[in-house]
Design an enzyme around this catalytic site. Structure first.
Site, short mmCIF file in Angstrom:
data_model
loop_
_atom_site.label_atom_id
_atom_site.label_comp_id
_atom_site.label_asym_id
_atom_site.label_seq_id
_atom_site.Cartn_x
_atom_site.Cartn_y
_atom_site.Cartn_z
N CYS A 185 2.14 2.63 4.53
CA CYS A 185 3.07 2.07 4.07
C CYS A 185 4.49 2.48 4.14
O CYS A 185 5.43 1.64 3.84
CB CYS A 185 2.71 1.91 2.47
SG CYS A 185 2.48 3.49 1.43
N GLU A 226 5.00 -6.97 6.53
CA GLU A 226 4.56 -5.38 6.68
C GLU A 226 3.66 -5.50 7.84
O GLU A 226 2.29 -6.04 7.75
CB GLU A 226 3.74 -5.00 5.47
CG GLU A 226 3.16 -3.49 5.78
CD GLU A 226 2.56 -2.84 4.43
OE1 GLU A 226 2.45 -1.62 4.34
OE2 GLU A 226 2.10 -4.04 3.54
N GLU A 267 0.72 1.04 -6.13
CA GLU A 267 1.34 1.68 -5.03
C GLU A 267 1.13 0.66 -3.91
O GLU A 267 -0.15 0.49 -3.46
CB GLU A 267 0.93 3.01 -4.67
CG GLU A 267 1.96 3.77 -3.81
CD GLU A 267 1.96 3.44 -2.27
OE1 GLU A 267 2.65 2.46 -1.84
OE2 GLU A 267 0.88 4.22 -1.73
N GLY A 269 -2.95 -0.27 -2.36
CA GLY A 269 -3.17 -1.17 -1.30
C GLY A 269 -2.17 -2.23 -0.98
O GLY A 269 -0.92 -2.03 -1.14
N SER A 270 -2.44 -3.34 -0.39
CA SER A 270 -1.52 -4.42 0.01
C SER A 270 -0.94 -5.03 -1.43
O SER A 270 -1.47 -4.98 -2.61
CB SER A 270 -2.11 -5.54 0.61
OG SER A 270 -2.95 -6.27 -0.24
#
Length: 490
Positions: free
Chosen positions: A292, A386, A258, A238-239
């Site tokens: 991502c 991002e 991750e 996730g973030s």
């Protein structure tokens, strides 16, 4: 293969929780609105604190049962799951389109990866073993023998993201089961039906109910699970902000994160510019850029900057935007209208600071038009943060040293791409770039599910791929045999 139906279902798809081997239909429910059709497409069971406690107790009680399954038995289940994923590919891709606005062509690709991931997990289960240690290589060890094997960690917690909910669930549950663990799944609220469908697929393949539970809910459910000492290992995707919260809640327990990225791709002057432009256009906007490692920053050597920009913009303008259930659609909806608005507002902010928006910069509800931002300032949000959306920023650079430094600025370091024919540059970039992976001859947005994947800096901790995840989902246990040696006693 039959094409997905053109019309969505009239009734929402129920996504009950799976706790203690039973699908729970009682209690309250939370609706998921499809971002493209803008009406309820699925309905998830809202997990209660009491159900969380029950699930954790059941998981702890199941540790020995699942750990006692032979690796060959686990592998057989995962191989059947791989075959079932291919059989249900269209059904699962359609669910991804309804719940997330992901084009069915991307969804079919994701389910193909699910099948690959389960097959790789099965192979890794068959490779589980240990070592005979060189204990007699030192004087104090003479006369003794030492062995190791990898034992299951116990209870795994898998927290999965919305952008690839099927494949990343397959990675986490597949690897955890291959290692002999029981797993609690906390799926994304945006994809409850597809997450349930993958879990049902595993059960249909013969996975024991004691090996997997699924608990729907928001951050409060994830926080309660992360903080509970009955969980042995946590795998989160996730973030970066959410990952930091997971790490704080987890404390000293094993945690694999991750997280996010603002992936860069470098195009050198010796590259095939047309090919590089086509690849970046295709991989910068697949799944509306919600990956991502999606191409977010492209740095092009100044001598070929304008030809690349022209070719790239032309390719982007040819992408078909629209109904994710249409098999010809390249770009569907983003996960929410707020996510699409982020693309629009960040592009406008860059333009106010001197960048040029060559196409896009608009949205219709949750569908963001593929956006190209040329020459944004180095401190623009589209460069340093991002965007996780349908936007690519393209900037010129002069020297190779300059571009490596540009890529390394910032707090992310997940993956990068490089188009060059110069092997020396490739090795230099591999050494100097602060990323977990480098793709030469392609963009940042390329992944093989059996290779180690993960980042540095704020892009995460650990590597997500079955072989490397099994290291995190197991513990090394050592056996020492005193006064009994396979090496000899002298």
């Amino acid at each position: 293969m039959p094409e997905p139906e053109a019309s969505p279902p009239t009734d929402p798809i129920a996504a009950p929780a799976l706790i203690s081997g039973v699908w729970r239909h009682d209690g309250s429910w939370v609706d998921r609105t499809g971002p493209y059709i803008r009406r309820t497409v699925s309905r998830a069971h809202a997990t209660t604190p009491e159900e969380i406690d029950e699930a954790l107790a059941y998981a702890r009680a199941s540790v020995r049962t699942i750990g006692a399954l032979a690796p060959a038995s686990r592998a057989a289940v995962l191989e059947r799951a791989s075959a079932l994923a291919l059989e249900r590919r269209d059904e699962l891709a359609r669910l991804l389109a309804l719940e997330l606005g992901k084009p069915v062509k991307d969804g079919r690709g994701e389910i193909l990866r699910v099948a690959d991931t389960f097959a790789v997990c099965a192979a890794e289960a068959r490779r589980l073993g240990g070592e005979v240690l060189p204990v007699a290589g030192w004087e104090r060890g003479v006369g003794n023998t030492a062995l190791t094997y990898r034992a299951p960690a116990g209870v795994a917690l898998a927290i999965t993201p919305f952008n690839a909910p099927a494949n990343l669930l397959a990675h986490k549950v597949g690897a955890a089961f291959a290692a002999g663990n029981t797993t609690l799944v906390k799926p994304p609220p945006q994809a409850p039906a597809v997450s349930n469908a993958v879990v049902q697929l595993l059960l249909d393949a013969g996975m024991p109910p004691a090996a997997v539970q699924i608990l729907h809910g928001g951050v409060e459910v994830g926080a309660a699970l992360c903080a509970d000492p009955r969980v042995d290992v946590i795998s989160f995707t996730g973030s970066s902000a959410a990952g930091a919260a997971v790490a704080r809640a987890a404390g000293p327990r094993r945690t694999v994160l991750e997280l996010g990225g603002n992936a860069a791709t470098i195009v050198c002057e010796d590259a095939d510019v047309e090919h590089a432009a086509a690849v970046c256009a295709r991989t910068g906007y697949s799944n509306s850029g919600q990956s991502c490692i999606s191409v977010q920053r492209v740095y092009v050597q100044r001598a070929v900057y304008q030809p690349f920009l022209d070719a790239f913009t032309k390719q982007v303008q040819q992408l078909k935007v629209g109904d994710p259930l249409d098999p010809d659609t390249d770009v569907g909806a983003m996960v929410t209208e707020e996510a699409a608005e982020r693309v629009v507002s960040w592009a406008a902010e860059a333009a106010r600071a001197g960048a040029t928006v060559l196409c896009g910069g608009t949205r219709e509800h949750a569908t963001a038009a593929p956006t190209v931002v040329a020459a944004p300032p180095a401190d623009a949000k589209v460069v340093v943060q991002e965007v996780f959306g349908a936007l690519v920023a393209v900037s010129p650079y002069d020297s190779f040293d300059d571009v490596l430094a540009l890529c390394n600025v910032g707090r992310f370091g997940l993956q990068a791409g490089l188009f060059t024919k110069d092997l020396r540059r490739a090795f230099t970039a591999w050494r100097e770039l602060e990323v977990g992976g480098l793709v030469v001859g392609g963009s940042s947005n390329f992944r093989l599910d059996h290779l180690p994947f993960g980042g540095v800096k704020d892009s995460g901790i650990g590597r997500e791929s079955p072989r490397w995840m099994i290291d995190d989902f197991t513990v090394v246990k050592t056996l020492v045999l005193r006064d009994l040696s396979i090496w000899g006693d002298n």
